[in-house]
Design an enzyme around this catalytic site. Sequence first.
Site, short mmCIF file in Angstrom:
data_model
loop_
_atom_site.label_atom_id
_atom_site.label_comp_id
_atom_site.label_asym_id
_atom_site.label_seq_id
_atom_site.Cartn_x
_atom_site.Cartn_y
_atom_site.Cartn_z
N HIS A 99 0.84 -1.21 0.00
CA HIS A 99 0.00 0.00 0.00
C HIS A 99 0.87 1.26 0.00
O HIS A 99 0.68 2.17 -0.81
CB HIS A 99 -0.91 -0.05 1.24
N GLU A 100 1.85 1.29 0.91
CA GLU A 100 2.67 2.50 1.04
C GLU A 100 3.66 2.66 -0.12
O GLU A 100 3.74 3.72 -0.73
CB GLU A 100 3.44 2.49 2.37
N HIS B 279 0.79 4.25 -2.86
CA HIS B 279 1.03 5.70 -2.86
C HIS B 279 2.25 6.07 -3.70
O HIS B 279 2.37 7.19 -4.18
CB HIS B 279 1.21 6.21 -1.43
N GLU C 186 -6.48 6.62 -1.09
CA GLU C 186 -6.37 5.45 -0.22
C GLU C 186 -6.93 4.22 -0.91
O GLU C 186 -6.40 3.11 -0.77
CB GLU C 186 -7.10 5.70 1.11
#
Length: 757
Positions: A470-471, A475, A528
């Site tokens: 995810h990070e 992103h 997100e």
Amino acid sequence: MGEPEAGSEFANGAAAAAGPMADTQYILPNDIGVSSLDCREAFRLLSPAERLYAHHLSRAAWYGGLAVLLQTSPEAPYIYALLSRLFRAQDPDQLRQHALAEGLTEEDYQAFLVYAAGVYSNMGNYKSFGDTKFVPNLPKEKLERVILGSEAAQQHPEEVRGLWQTCGELMFCLEPRLRHLGLGKEGITTYFSGNCTMEDAKLAQDFLDSQNLSAYNTRLFKEVDREGKPHYEVRLASVLGTEPSPDSEVTSKLKSYEFRGSPFQVTRGDYAPILQKVVEQLDKAKAYAANSHQKQMLAQYIDSFTQGSIEAHKRGSRFWIQDKGPIVESYIGFIESYRDPFGSRGEFEGFVAVVNKAMSAKFERLVASAEQLLKELPWPPAFEKDKFLTPDFTSLDVLTFAGSGIPAGINIPNYDDLRQTEGFKNVSLGNVLAVAYATQREKLTFLEEDDKDLYILWKGPSFDVQVGLHELLGHGSGKLFVQDEKGAFNFDQETVINPETGEQIQSWYRTGETWDSKFSTIASSYEECRAESVGLYLCLHPQVLEIFGFEGADAEDVIYVNWLNMVRAGLLALEFYTPEASNWRQAHMQARFVILRVLLEAGEGLVTITPTTGSDGRPDARVRLDRSKIHSVGKPALERFLRKLQVLKSTGDVAGGRALYEGYAAVTDAPPECFLTLRDTVLLRKESRKLIVQPNTRLEGSDVQLLEYEASAAGLIRSFTERFPEDGPELEEILTQLATADARFWKGPSEAPSGQA
């Protein structure tokens, strides 16, 4: 961007004595979970200089975190000051004796301790996760007796009575507008004066864009003159106010403007005395910096907070990105925009943490594979950054996290221009994951019995994988198409084709426009959702699971539990939807609901939600995920959705992005799912998020001590009582003075603290 846990557990708290079922949304239950952050070993391994560096950065973070009270609600600073006075005069055990003598029951007193701990934890009286107000779960008259008969009231009767008169009513008030953070009639916020609407917010954003000013460190105040004409003040956060100061990039902007027929005035000095204390501690930390990157970073942060300059904060963030693999990691400033109803103002936060080397090694292997894995994402190469800027990715044990809440992972800085050209850093907060998301079987809602043991076994490991993906690749992926001030494009207009339309690119970002300013109210949640979707999509890749040490049947279990956790979180998310206003109050939870909708839409029995009756005779539900269809049905559905999300983001297509995202985020009672009915079931079986007790550092001579506290509401209160030993009363005075100076901006009906000029 901060990453809270996907399937945060929710238990049945005691219902509020004051009213019907709905009121349980607005209290913290007496049996709320409380955990202590463990960083003893990480702290023990620091050298004396590293401890001093960490100590002064922690002090800066804790001071700055107080600004969040002024960013939340008009009454929050007064509530904090009142609680701080009470517990400084009598610790929780001493006050308990007094409370019982005043006729409170043990349950009443525990409810008060839980409320106080909640205010400290959230830095205000609204939940940081979900933006819902919480009120004390005991009668107001009883609390009043405790406060007015306390040691603090005997020592300073006028001050304590004045604070209670100012915030007592609002502490308990649940008028519809005050139940949630929001703008205009939708809720309360102190990022904007009480008379601002979404139209004012849009106008102010356009004004800021026209002056190339960032909204991150601003608040907006509107006053209407006798002719009914609005006048706007954009106030920057800074130590310096109106006094003459040497020219800087900010001073030339501090003046009056006329914009679309409305007067705007740019001022500065918001939170000045608080930021003064932040700056003093950052200056002390400089003496113990490990290298020149850290020294230059701190110098720029000091300049940013002194002048009110986001450009200086960006320069500091550049040095921060270049400071690869430090032993003590930190970041501080006006960072996350989740709680601004418009989505572009940053809440103050600061963290200090120590690198966990074993887990960081796995993340480093993920970083090494990142360029290869980016090619697996379902969009054409032209929609990916021209060059992957290899970031730092570390697992950290948090020593201090000041602000309104503690995330599980972070990808920062949030400045688009830096992320596209300089890079970013990722961190996973290991000791937060270890305590905040431990799951008890009996509190596991909405899962089949035969899924529960597997879920408990693999939830932690699968969440490590999800946070990492995810990070770093969520992103950290994707390109924004930009035309600069000279008219040059960062993509080839002739050859780049939109894969959704088959045509050339029709839209892009112009100078001064950012992702947040353009997509505003949906920007945080949409991003997100993109990052969560990347995590689900790439966890299917065997290479990823090998990096984290999973192969064969274990790898399949990690995939299954990661996907199961996401669809369960999509159902739990309904707690954070407000039907009366048709809006979502939490970016991550809205994102997870959208993913649940996408996977339900994929059909073929991939995901099913079945209403049932629980063993207690009350409504319940079961979520099922067919693990045999994750690869065959789930992956193609997610691939199509992810490609759309990225293309609309890259091209700055706000209309298309809103239509797609708001379509999936709509909550209706349409069959077969009947989500509004399911929401009642979710509320019936929810559990409050845990409160986290953090340690303090104390300077004794030239040595830094770590002070730890028990995992209880009383322990959390003690940690705050001992947080500001030198200047607690001064800080309370500062907070109430700053709040009182602006109180008139929330003076409409049911809006402002009573009893304040």
